[in-house]
Design an enzyme around this catalytic site. Structure first.
Site, mmCIF file in Angstrom:
data_model
loop_
_atom_site.group_PDB
_atom_site.id
_atom_site.type_symbol
_atom_site.label_atom_id
_atom_site.label_comp_id
_atom_site.label_asym_id
_atom_site.label_seq_id
_atom_site.Cartn_x
_atom_site.Cartn_y
_atom_site.Cartn_z
ATOM 1 C CB ILE A 1 -0.953 0.006 1.214
ATOM 2 C CG1 ILE A 1 -1.989 -1.111 1.045
ATOM 3 C CG2 ILE A 1 -1.638 1.368 1.376
ATOM 4 C CD1 ILE A 1 -3.031 -1.203 2.138
ATOM 5 N N GLY B 1 0.123 -2.694 7.426
ATOM 6 C CA GLY B 1 -0.488 -4.012 7.346
ATOM 7 C C GLY B 1 -1.979 -3.955 7.616
ATOM 8 N NE ARG B 2 -6.913 -4.578 4.309
ATOM 9 C CZ ARG B 2 -7.814 -3.604 4.432
ATOM 10 N NH1 ARG B 2 -7.425 -2.337 4.463
ATOM 11 N NH2 ARG B 2 -9.097 -3.875 4.524
ATOM 12 C CB ALA C 1 -8.649 -9.369 -4.682
ATOM 13 C CG HIS D 1 10.956 -10.646 -31.895
ATOM 14 N ND1 HIS D 1 11.807 -10.233 -30.891
ATOM 15 C CD2 HIS D 1 11.236 -9.890 -32.984
ATOM 16 C CE1 HIS D 1 12.589 -9.271 -31.358
ATOM 17 N NE2 HIS D 1 12.247 -9.036 -32.629
HETATM 18 P P1 FAD Z 1 -13.170 -7.865 1.886
HETATM 19 O O1 FAD Z 1 -12.937 -7.463 0.488
HETATM 20 O O2 FAD Z 1 -12.576 -7.053 2.969
HETATM 21 O O3 FAD Z 1 -14.742 -7.925 2.061
HETATM 22 C C1 FAD Z 1 -15.358 -8.180 3.274
HETATM 23 C C2 FAD Z 1 -16.721 -7.518 3.284
HETATM 24 O O4 FAD Z 1 -17.426 -7.987 4.435
HETATM 25 C C3 FAD Z 1 -16.669 -5.996 3.422
HETATM 26 O O5 FAD Z 1 -17.391 -5.384 2.368
HETATM 27 C C4 FAD Z 1 -17.321 -5.713 4.776
HETATM 28 O O6 FAD Z 1 -18.125 -4.529 4.762
HETATM 29 C C5 FAD Z 1 -18.216 -6.936 4.941
HETATM 30 N N1 FAD Z 1 -18.543 -7.248 6.337
HETATM 31 C C6 FAD Z 1 -17.702 -7.290 7.403
HETATM 32 N N2 FAD Z 1 -18.364 -7.673 8.512
HETATM 33 C C7 FAD Z 1 -19.669 -7.871 8.133
HETATM 34 C C8 FAD Z 1 -20.833 -8.271 8.834
HETATM 35 N N3 FAD Z 1 -20.824 -8.584 10.123
HETATM 36 N N4 FAD Z 1 -21.992 -8.342 8.134
HETATM 37 C C9 FAD Z 1 -22.025 -8.053 6.802
HETATM 38 N N5 FAD Z 1 -20.944 -7.671 6.100
HETATM 39 C C10 FAD Z 1 -19.779 -7.606 6.747
HETATM 40 N N6 FAD Z 1 -5.506 -7.331 -3.432
HETATM 41 C C11 FAD Z 1 -5.133 -7.755 -4.657
HETATM 42 O O7 FAD Z 1 -5.153 -8.955 -4.917
HETATM 43 N N7 FAD Z 1 -4.733 -6.877 -5.622
HETATM 44 C C12 FAD Z 1 -4.684 -5.557 -5.396
HETATM 45 O O8 FAD Z 1 -4.331 -4.786 -6.285
HETATM 46 C C13 FAD Z 1 -5.056 -5.071 -4.119
HETATM 47 N N8 FAD Z 1 -5.020 -3.762 -3.852
HETATM 48 C C14 FAD Z 1 -5.414 -3.310 -2.627
HETATM 49 C C15 FAD Z 1 -5.338 -1.959 -2.371
HETATM 50 C C16 FAD Z 1 -5.712 -1.464 -1.141
HETATM 51 C C17 FAD Z 1 -5.638 0.020 -0.887
HETATM 52 C C18 FAD Z 1 -6.197 -2.355 -0.147
HETATM 53 C C19 FAD Z 1 -6.648 -1.836 1.180
HETATM 54 C C20 FAD Z 1 -6.260 -3.714 -0.389
HETATM 55 C C21 FAD Z 1 -5.860 -4.207 -1.632
HETATM 56 N N9 FAD Z 1 -5.877 -5.568 -1.923
HETATM 57 C C22 FAD Z 1 -5.480 -6.011 -3.147
HETATM 58 C C23 FAD Z 1 -6.328 -6.557 -0.929
HETATM 59 C C24 FAD Z 1 -7.775 -6.982 -1.218
HETATM 60 O O9 FAD Z 1 -8.594 -5.841 -1.203
HETATM 61 C C25 FAD Z 1 -8.249 -7.979 -0.163
HETATM 62 O O10 FAD Z 1 -7.333 -9.046 -0.088
HETATM 63 C C26 FAD Z 1 -9.613 -8.537 -0.537
HETATM 64 O O11 FAD Z 1 -10.563 -7.505 -0.635
HETATM 65 C C27 FAD Z 1 -10.081 -9.556 0.508
HETATM 66 O O12 FAD Z 1 -11.320 -10.034 0.141
HETATM 67 P P2 FAD Z 1 -12.341 -10.603 1.228
HETATM 68 O O13 FAD Z 1 -13.557 -11.003 0.451
HETATM 69 O O14 FAD Z 1 -11.691 -11.592 2.088
HETATM 70 O O15 FAD Z 1 -12.694 -9.351 2.178
HETATM 71 P P1 NAI Z 2 2.280 -4.821 4.118
HETATM 72 O O1 NAI Z 2 2.295 -5.944 5.064
HETATM 73 O O2 NAI Z 2 2.423 -5.087 2.660
HETATM 74 O O3 NAI Z 2 3.428 -3.780 4.495
HETATM 75 C C1 NAI Z 2 3.492 -3.190 5.747
HETATM 76 C C2 NAI Z 2 4.889 -2.642 5.927
HETATM 77 O O4 NAI Z 2 4.898 -1.845 7.094
HETATM 78 C C3 NAI Z 2 5.935 -3.722 6.116
HETATM 79 O O5 NAI Z 2 7.021 -3.444 5.285
HETATM 80 C C4 NAI Z 2 6.289 -3.629 7.590
HETATM 81 O O6 NAI Z 2 7.612 -4.004 7.873
HETATM 82 C C5 NAI Z 2 6.059 -2.148 7.838
HETATM 83 N N1 NAI Z 2 5.777 -1.796 9.222
HETATM 84 C C6 NAI Z 2 5.057 -2.469 10.150
HETATM 85 N N2 NAI Z 2 5.003 -1.778 11.300
HETATM 86 C C7 NAI Z 2 5.693 -0.632 11.098
HETATM 87 C C8 NAI Z 2 5.980 0.498 11.895
HETATM 88 N N3 NAI Z 2 5.539 0.599 13.139
HETATM 89 N N4 NAI Z 2 6.714 1.497 11.361
HETATM 90 C C9 NAI Z 2 7.171 1.429 10.084
HETATM 91 N N5 NAI Z 2 6.926 0.363 9.284
HETATM 92 C C10 NAI Z 2 6.188 -0.628 9.779
HETATM 93 O O7 NAI Z 2 0.926 -4.026 4.444
HETATM 94 P P2 NAI Z 2 0.170 -2.884 3.669
HETATM 95 O O8 NAI Z 2 1.059 -2.197 2.700
HETATM 96 O O9 NAI Z 2 -0.516 -2.096 4.713
HETATM 97 O O10 NAI Z 2 -0.906 -3.689 2.852
HETATM 98 C C11 NAI Z 2 -1.794 -4.590 3.526
HETATM 99 C C12 NAI Z 2 -2.119 -5.747 2.649
HETATM 100 O O11 NAI Z 2 -3.033 -5.364 1.631
HETATM 101 C C13 NAI Z 2 -0.926 -6.298 1.881
HETATM 102 O O12 NAI Z 2 -0.184 -7.181 2.670
HETATM 103 C C14 NAI Z 2 -1.579 -7.002 0.757
HETATM 104 O O13 NAI Z 2 -1.959 -8.265 1.184
HETATM 105 C C15 NAI Z 2 -2.809 -6.143 0.484
HETATM 106 N N6 NAI Z 2 -2.568 -5.275 -0.677
HETATM 107 C C16 NAI Z 2 -2.256 -5.831 -1.871
HETATM 108 C C17 NAI Z 2 -1.999 -5.057 -2.962
HETATM 109 C C18 NAI Z 2 -1.620 -5.718 -4.241
HETATM 110 O O14 NAI Z 2 -1.811 -6.907 -4.361
HETATM 111 N N7 NAI Z 2 -1.116 -4.995 -5.214
HETATM 112 C C19 NAI Z 2 -2.075 -3.607 -2.917
HETATM 113 C C20 NAI Z 2 -2.376 -3.108 -1.597
HETATM 114 C C21 NAI Z 2 -2.640 -3.931 -0.539
#
Ligand code: FAD
Ligand code: NAI
Length: 468
Positions: free
Chosen positions: A187, A275-276, A323, A447
């Site tokens: 992120i 992180g998440r 995702a 190519h």
């Molecule tokens: P989520 O997508 O989080 O969906 C869960 C849903 O459950 C939510 O809509 C929430 O409102 C709902 N919910 C929660 N509790 C309840 C409840 N009690 N009742 C009803 N509904 C509820 N991953 C990629 O692979 N490629 C990317 O490019 C990528 N980019 C990202 C960029 C950002 C900024 C972020 C934050 C994440 C990104 N991710 C990416 C990660 C990806 O978004 C997640 O891994 C994915 O959405 C997880 O899917 P999920 O279905 O497990 O949960």
């Molecule tokens: P991340 O786990 O990718 O990176 C978090 C970073 O923060 C790590 O490098 C960690 O060492 C560092 N960190 C942790 N604590 C810290 C602190 N106190 N001070 C400074 N650095 C610290 O998590 P991020 O970027 O928040 O993304 C969360 C998740 O969302 C990813 O792990 C990924 O699974 C998903 N995601 C995927 C994307 C994609 O597929 N392109 C895009 C965005 C998110």
């Protein structure tokens, strides 16, 4: 009370794909979503993958128009930013895709309930709407797909205006002069890149001694060098211990990761991206007895939780928080429920960072192979020697292939380069078929394409790369 074969709580990529597969297999399914925008698609479509990729795409073109077009012989007469329009087209992309998910639910005869789902007892889900009205549903199986939320950082209070999580970083109404990003993960580097391209000075503060800590070490080093060349500043092995709001902006307190003398960095905005964490609030898991691990992830075995007929998939269980992984979990989980052989191979889940250039990987890194004592061979090929990359003046990066020294089995592929996210699919497929590096080396590649670099890297495993 309406009765279903399956109720899915959460309509993200895990939940909605589980619902589609349930519909395809003839199961009577319902999906519950509590997002206050009433939009399906979860984190990914609403505040994750899709809006971030939209801004990455638009900001990439903006930067190209401002800095690279002239070199290609394209005169633009000055490029300027229309941020409201850039944000609007992002919202339109999100709208279109979330409506697409609604359509898919209807097409597959899945009933949608808007509201918070709570498992009141085994087989029973109560949905509480925004107006407080409740609807009780019952089902033979329940799938928890409630995803994840940003991990908080002690001493840093997110207001989603100047101190933001990824969600706020998708909606800044003006370009921050100085954006401090906490965390050099996916992120931080994706959204940091967006705002740098749009004009922010970006400083990334990372706790560990490298960016993208989970990736292959050589990839991390090269990628950091490329981002630094683009103007991003890195403070590695450092931690933020607090952010204070002042009249004139933000004061970010930074100190060495191991502790030491603190230093103040002034900023206009701070993005917390460390992180998440799994999201399970309000589901009633304690009462039901669904076990979670120390980090809060629901414990599962083949998606089965500790409570019979309750399943969990996606970000809410351990594994890559991606995702496409959540989608595959959803499909496999429903297939198991339907008595089929659902399965996800977590070793073959590709990872892509959608920056410019992109970073993509699948399988093991060198560090992981060393740690388990696997003897491997490396084949590497620089894009600087790839004809298409040279023609387009986009030569940063390389392809690196890791293969078993004895059997030649493909163990990992790591790419830094334009189009890496598309190219990695070839390595994923070959690995899924149990293929060897020679299988790629002897496969005809068109190519001039960048994918020829993948072939050349595979040839390099046996020392016969032809174009380097
Ligand atoms: P989520 O997508 O989080 O969906 C869960 C849903 O459950 C939510 O809509 C929430 O409102 C709902 N919910 C929660 N509790 C309840 C409840 N009690 N009742 C009803 N509904 C509820 N991953 C990629 O692979 N490629 C990317 O490019 C990528 N980019 C990202 C960029 C950002 C900024 C972020 C934050 C994440 C990104 N991710 C990416 C990660 C990806 O978004 C997640 O891994 C994915 O959405 C997880 O899917 P999920 O279905 O497990 O949960
Ligand atoms: P991340 O786990 O990718 O990176 C978090 C970073 O923060 C790590 O490098 C960690 O060492 C560092 N960190 C942790 N604590 C810290 C602190 N106190 N001070 C400074 N650095 C610290 O998590 P991020 O970027 O928040 O993304 C969360 C998740 O969302 C990813 O792990 C990924 O699974 C998903 N995601 C995927 C994307 C994609 O597929 N392109 C895009 C965005 C998110």
């Amino acid at each position: 009370m309406s009765t279903y074969d399956l109720i899915i709580i959460g309509a993200g990529p895990g939940g909605y794909n589980a619902a589609i597969r349930a519909g395809q297999l003839g199961l009577k399914a319902a999906i519950v979503e509590k997002r206050d925008t009433k939009k399906l698609g979860g984190t990914c479509l609403n505040v994750g993958c899709i809006p971030s990729k939209s801004l990455l795409h638009a900001s990439e073109l903006y930067e190209a128009a401002a800095t690279r077009f002239a070199g290609l012989g394209i005169k633009t007469g000055g490029v300027s930013l229309d941020l409201p329009q850039m944000l609007k087209q992002k919202d339109e992309a999100v709208d279109g895709l979330t409506r697409g998910v609604e359509f898919l639910m209807k097409k597959n005869k899945v009933e949608t309930f808007l509201g918070a789902g709570e498992i009141v007892e085994r087989g029973k889900v109560r949905v509480t709407g925004a107006d407080g009205k409740t609807t009780d549903l019952s089902a033979r199986h329940i799938v928890i797909a409630t995803g994840s939320e940003p991990a908080p950082l002690k001493g840093v209070e997110i207001d989603e205006k100047t101190i933001v999580s990824s969600t706020g970083a998708l909606t800044f109404s003006s370009v921050p002069k100085h954006l401090v990003v906490i965390g050099a993960g996916v992120i931080g580097l994706e959204l940091g890149s967006v705002w740098r391209r749009l004009g922010s000075k970006v400083t990334v503060i990372e706790f560990l001694d490298r960016v993208l800590p989970g990736m292959d070490g050589e990839v991390s080093k090269t990628f950091q060098r490329i981002l630094a060349k683009q103007g991003m500043t890195f403070r590695l092995s450092s931690k933020v211990t607090g952010v204070e709001k002042m009249k004139s902006g933000l004061m970010v307190k930074v100190e060495p990761a191991a502790g030491g003398v603190p230093e103040i960095i002034d900023a206009d905005a701070v993005l917390v991206a460390i992180g998440r964490r799994p999201y399970t609030a309000g589901l009633g898991l304690e009462r039901l007895g669904v076990k979670r691990d120390k980090r809060g992830f629901i414990e599962t075995d083949q998606f089965r939780t500790s409570v019979e007929s309750v399943f969990a998939i996606g970000d809410v269980i351990a594994g890559p928080m991606l995702a496409h992984r959540a989608e595959d979990d959803g499909v496999a989980c429903v297939e198991l429920i339907a008595g089929k052989a659902g399965h996800v191979n977590y070793d073959r889940v590709p990872n892509v960072v959608y920056t410019w250039p992109e970073v993509a990987s699948v399988g093991k890194s060198e560090e992981e192979l060393k740690a388990v004592g696997v003897v491997y061979k490396i084949g590497k090929f620089q894009f600087a020697a790839n004809s298409r990359a040279k023609t387009n003046h986009e030569t940063d990066g390389f392809v690196k292939i890791l293969a078993d020294a004895k059997t030649d089995l493909l163990l990992g592929c790591h790419i830094v380069g334009i189009g890496a996210g598309e190219m990695i699919a070839e390595a994923v497929s070959v690995m899924e078929f149990g293929g060897a590096s020679e299988d790629i080396a002897r496969t005809c590649h068109a190519h001039p394409t960048r994918s020829e670099a993948v072939r050349q890297a595979a040839m390099a495993v046996e020392g016969w790369a032809m174009q380097a």
